[in-house]
Design an enzyme around this catalytic site. Structure first.
Site, PDB file in Angstrom:
ATOM      1  CG  ASP A 122      -1.402  -1.176   2.887  1.00 20.35           C
ATOM      2  OD1 ASP A 122      -1.312  -2.367   3.231  1.00 20.35           O
ATOM      3  OD2 ASP A 122      -0.806  -0.701   1.896  1.00 20.35           O
ATOM      4  CE  LYS A 181      -0.314  -8.045   4.379  1.00 14.77           C
ATOM      5  NZ  LYS A 181      -0.309  -6.824   3.583  1.00 14.77           N
ATOM      6  CG  ASP A 224      -0.322  -5.831  -4.246  1.00 20.67           C
ATOM      7  OD1 ASP A 224       0.874  -5.552  -4.065  1.00 20.67           O
ATOM      8  OD2 ASP A 224      -1.152  -5.884  -3.321  1.00 20.67           O
TER       9      ASP A 224
END
Ligand code: AMP
Length: 536
Positions: A11, A73, A196
């Site tokens: 992850d 990211k 999330d």
């Protein structure tokens, strides 16, 4: 130990990276070199010129902010000129520059690195600590990405894996991986919602579980809503309070701001456990040669009122995603929480109110995505059958005249999927057929992410063209060529959104001159023929 357990589930998070592997059909976390279960996704160049990764890189962030790369990211797989990157310029303490192919890149020390390179440093570190922990070479991985990641971002993550010496067997969507960690091999038949709320983004997915068939019914989110927005509310409050107390504005002091940001996040995390905290930052400034200390109490109630609207926004998004599929919140059998910010008590309270049940306990918000990725990795070639039917989170389409966006593959299409049509005639006889491909929700291409340009021999007009999405949600384009049969076409990505915008404007001008019609009213020949094929 069989080879299978050496396939990692990774992850690769905005804030932290987690790694898992499967042993005896159970997913287990791989601890970092510091014995933690999460590795900060931070890469730095020290004053001595050493490359630092993880905790050690994060530790020196305050003293070496220019050479400390975090939040990669948010940048990976994006064009420098894209709106997202332009909006982020100046918000990071390091320098974001334009890379050799127009992509966003970063400066670290004297060198410019691409974002896949930066992420590959994190992945190579993960590979190393996993090899030490598992006692053997690790060469394969499944890496998770946010469901909203577009084609470029997915490809860039695969590239990062390759640069780190990992064969990336699959890119999997984070919420789907979380659902796997919850439901794999449990013979469940139910609808679940994965909520999330991470450091920078909010993602929601609704899945139908039927034994080991995991089908994503709908997905949505906000790429600009996450823990950092909660931190910023506290930062603003602290700055105002400090100014009221001392008539000193700390906004101009980068070091003070960095300390307040760190203090605000720590206070927020503490308020998850305890009802009151005090943010104490000694010697935050100097006033007439005397040190000024910052000391501001903050209660959980205050935090809740500073951030209630952010939490409400997440539930409005959940309702929209459920509404699109006609599912009521009460039909959701379980809510799975992912992302550190979902630990906030206010979020948990609202989940109970909204869905009529508390969030599922026993699925760890930090670990479940890596564990799900590891379970998926382990299922390749194993007897446990597993079917993942994921969904496209953002439409893919092409530019039309006037810079408009024409969808080819719709949001929430079940993947793998495809759509084919006949290749239209080129704009001018004898010229190439040119198609600019974008991905996004807006009906204007400038607001969407540019994926690439197809340049096809004009002689192929009338042949079948296929847009195909793989199970990893990666786009490929195939043309049925006369002698060769199905032939892949490469997407050229050297055109920037600006050059395309100019080309579209030029196209409009030319047509306006030749027909006298206003821009946007006339269509390029090739587009009108595509449209005829679709409507026919
Ligand atoms: P992630 O991207 O999932 O690693 O989430 C990181 C975000 O979660 C950061 O904004 C953290 O500040 C936040 N976070 C981590 N732990 C907690 C906690 N116990 N309570 C509230 N927020 C948290």
């Amino acid at each position: 130990m069989g080879d299978k357990s050496r396939i990692l589930g990774i992850d690769l998070g905005t804030t932290n990276t987690c790694v898992a592997h499967v042993r005896n059909r159970v997913a287990k976390m791989v601890p970092t070199d510091r014995g933690n279960l999460v590795l900060p996704s931070v890469v730095a160049r020290s004053a001595r010129g050493d490359l630092l990764v993880g905790g050690i890189a994060k530790d020196q962030m305050l003293t070496n902010p220019k050479n400390t790369i975090y939040g990669a990211k948010r940048l990976i797989g994006r064009q420098f000129n894209s709106r997202v990157v332009q909006d982020l310029l100046g918000h990071f303490s390091y320098e974001i520059v334009e890379g050799p192919s127009g992509e966003a890149a970063v400066r670290l020390g004297d060198e410019v690195y691409t974002l896949p390179q930066i992420s590959s440093f994190v992945l190579a570190h993960v590979k190393r600590i996993s090899e030490q922990f598992l006692g053997g070479e690790v060469t394969e991985a499944v890496i998770s990405v946010p469901a909203y990641y577009n084609d470029n971002q997915r490809t860039a993550v695969k590239e990062a894996g390759r640069l780190a010496g990992l064969d990336v067997k699959r890119i999997v969507n984070e919420p789907t991986a979380a659902a796997l960690a919850y439901g794999f091999n449990r013979a469940l038949e139910q609808k679940i919602l994965v909520y999330d709320l991470g450091g920078g983004t909010f993602d929601v997915s609704v899945l139908n579980l039927n034994a080991n068939v995991f089908e994503v019914l709908a997905t949505g989110g906000d790429t600009f809503l996450g823990g950092v927005d909660f931190d910023n509310r506290i930062v603003d409050y602290v700055l105002e309070e400090f100014q009221a107390q001392t008539r000193t504005d700390l906004r101009q002091s980068p070091i003070a701001m960095q300390r307040i940001k760190t203090g605000a996040e720590a206070a927020k995390i503490d308020l998850t456990l305890i009802p009151n905290v005090v943010i104490e930052l000694p010697y935050i400034e100097e006033h007439k040669g005397r040190p000024l200390d910052l000391r501001i109490p903050l209660s959980r109630e205050q935090l809740n009122s500073l951030t209630a609207d952010l939490v409400d926004r997440t539930f409005a998004i959940c309702d929209k995603v459920l509404g699109e599929k006609g599912i009521s919140p009460r039909e959701i059998a379980e809510v799975i929480l992912v992302g550190g910010q979902s630990r906030m008590p206010l979020v948990q309270e609202k989940i109970r109110e909204h869905f009529g049940r508390p969030a599922r306990k026993g699925v760890h918000p930090d670990e479940c995505v890596a564990q799900g990725a590891a379970l998926l990795a382990d299922s390749f070639g194993s007897l446990d059958s597993l079917t993942l039917l994921d969904a496209l989170s953002m439409p893919i389409g092409i530019a039309t005249t006037g810079g408009r966006f024409r969808k080819i593959l719709d949001r929430n299409s079940t993947i793998p999927c495809g759509r084919s049509f006949r290749l239209p005639a080129p704009r001018q006889a004898g010229a190439e057929i040119v198609m600019d491909i974008f991905q996004g929700e807006s009906d204007q291409v400038v607001d969407n992410e540019y994926l690439g340009t197809l340049r096809i021999d004009g002689a192929l007009a009338g042949r079948k063209i296929d847009f195909k999405l793989s199970e990893e949600c990666l786009l490929s384009v195939v043309i049925d060529a006369p002698d060769k049969g199905p032939t892949p076409v490469e997407l050229a990505t050297k055109d920037t959104p600006e050059t395309i915008k100019e080309a579209l404007a030029e196209d409009d001008r030319r047509r306006q001159q030749s027909s006298g019609a206003p821009p946007g009213e006339v269509r390029s020949g090739f587009l009108s023929s595509i449209r005829r094929i679709w409507s026919g």
